[in-house]
Design an enzyme around this catalytic site. Structure first.
Site, PDB file in Angstrom:
ATOM      1  N   HIS A  44       0.842  -1.203   0.000  1.00 43.08           N
ATOM      2  CA  HIS A  44       0.000   0.000   0.000  1.00 43.08           C
ATOM      3  C   HIS A  44       0.879   1.256   0.000  1.00 43.08           C
ATOM      4  CE1 HIS A  44      -3.241   2.792   1.256  1.00 43.08           C
ATOM      5  NE2 HIS A  44      -2.288   3.313   2.006  1.00 43.08           N
ATOM      6  N   GLU A  45       1.907   1.270   0.845  1.00 43.66           N
ATOM      7  CA  GLU A  45       2.805   2.435   0.893  1.00 43.66           C
ATOM      8  C   GLU A  45       3.537   2.608  -0.428  1.00 43.66           C
ATOM      9  OE1 GLU A  45       2.205   4.459   3.110  1.00 43.66           O
ATOM     10  OE2 GLU A  45       1.147   3.122   4.473  1.00 43.66           O
TER      11      GLU A  45
ATOM     12  N   HIS B 207       1.575   4.606  -2.762  1.00 38.99           N
ATOM     13  CA  HIS B 207       1.757   6.058  -2.615  1.00 38.99           C
ATOM     14  C   HIS B 207       3.024   6.528  -3.335  1.00 38.99           C
ATOM     15  CE1 HIS B 207      -1.596   6.736  -0.027  1.00 38.99           C
ATOM     16  NE2 HIS B 207      -1.139   5.993   0.967  1.00 38.99           N
TER      17      HIS B 207
HETATM   18 ZN    ZN Z   1      -2.067   5.244   2.630  1.00 39.27          ZN
END
Ligand code: ZN
Length: 235
Positions: free
Chosen positions: A104-105, A108
Site C-alpha cells: 500500500h505504501e 503512494h
Molecule cells: Zn495510505
C-alpha cells in the site's frame, strides 16, 4: 440567551460523540484485522521490506529509501524526503498483513512518481487545512463573544470545512494506493491466490479509518452549522 460556554455543551454534542465512536470502531476494526492476518505467514517467505523494495524496483522507482519507523500501524510514505517508512510490525515481518501494508505504501510512492493528481492536490491542501482547523474554533468563539457576529462565525465555519475538504481529498489517494497494491500483489508472484483476498481485507479495513475520520469531521461541521450557522442574532 445561550452563553458561549453553554453553547459547547448542548445536545448537538452528540454528533461529536457519534463521530468519536465511529472513529474508535474503525480503528479497532483495522487493529483486529491487521492482527488476524498478521498471523498468516506468506508462502513466499519475503518480509514487508523485501516486498516494498521489489515493488519499487518493478515500478522503476530508484530514488525511494525503505526504512523502519517506530510505532503501531505508523507505516507511511513521505514524498518530501522520498522515504517509505515501515513500522516495526511490517518491516521485518513475513505476514500477509505486513506485505499488504508495505505494498500500500508503495502505491503512494507510485502515485508520487506518476504525479497522481489527487495526491498533488492533497499535498497542496495540507497547509490550508492546518490553518483552517487551528483557527476555526477560536474565530467562532470570538464571533460568539462579540454578540453572535455572523461574519466571524461564518468565516470560522468555512475554515473548519477546509479540514473536511482535506479528508475528502485523502479518500481517493488512499483507495487508489490500495487498488495499486492489490493489482501489483495479484500479478507479482509475491503472494498466492489465496493470500491476496486476505490483503484486500486488511487494506479495506485501513481505508475505513479514513472514511470514519471524514465522517467524524463532517458531523463536527454539521454541529457547528446547527449551533451557529443560523441567523441567531435575528431572534
Ligand atoms: Zn495510505
Amino acid at each position: 440567551m445561550t452563553s458561549p460556554i453553554f453553547a459547547f455543551f448542548d445536545p448537538t454534542y452528540f454528533l461529536v460523540i457519534i463521530g468519536l465512536l465511529i472513529s474508535m470502531a474503525a480503528s479497532g476494526y483495522v487493529n483486529s484485522t491487521f492482527k488476524k492476518y498478521d498471523r498468516y505467514r506468506a508462502q513466499s517467505g519475503i518480509t514487508g521490506t523485501d516486498a516494498a523494495q521489489y515493488i519499487l524496483q518493478q515500478s522503476g522507482i530508484t530514488n525511494v529509501t525503505v526504512q523502519p519507523t517506530k510505532g503501531n500501524l505508523t507505516d507511511n510514505y513521505n514524498g518530501s524526503n522520498k522515504t517509505l517508512n515501515l513500522s516495526e510490525a511490517t518491516y521485518q515481518s513475513s505476514s500477509v498483513a505486513a506485505i499488504g501494508v508495505a505494498a500500500h505504501e508503495c502505491g503512494h510512492a507510485v502515485q508520487d512518481a506518476t504525479n497522481y493528481f489527487p495526491m498533488r492536490l492533497r499535498t497542496a491542501i495540507v497547509p490550508i487545512a492546518n490553518f483552517g482547523s487551528t483557527l476555526s474554533l477560536p474565530i467562532i468563539i470570538i464571533g460568539v463573544i462579540f454578540g453572535m457576529n455572523q461574519t466571524l462565525i461564518h468565516i470560522g465555519i468555512l475554515l473548519f470545512s477546509l479540514a473536511l475538504l482535506f479528508q475528502l481529498v485523502t479518500l481517493p489517494v488512499e483507495f487508489n494506493a490500495s487498488h495499486r497494491a492489490l493489482k501489483i500483489l495479484s500479478g507479482g508472484g509475491l503472494l498466492t491466490a489465496s493470500e491476496v483476498p486476505m490483503v484486500r481485507k486488511v487494506l479495506s479495513a485501513a481505508a475505513m479509518t479514513y472514511v470514519a475520520a471524514a465522517l467524524a469531521t463532517f458531523l463536527q461541521l454539521l454541529r457547528l452549522i446547527l449551533l451557529f450557522g443560523g441567523n441567531r442574532d435575528d431572534n
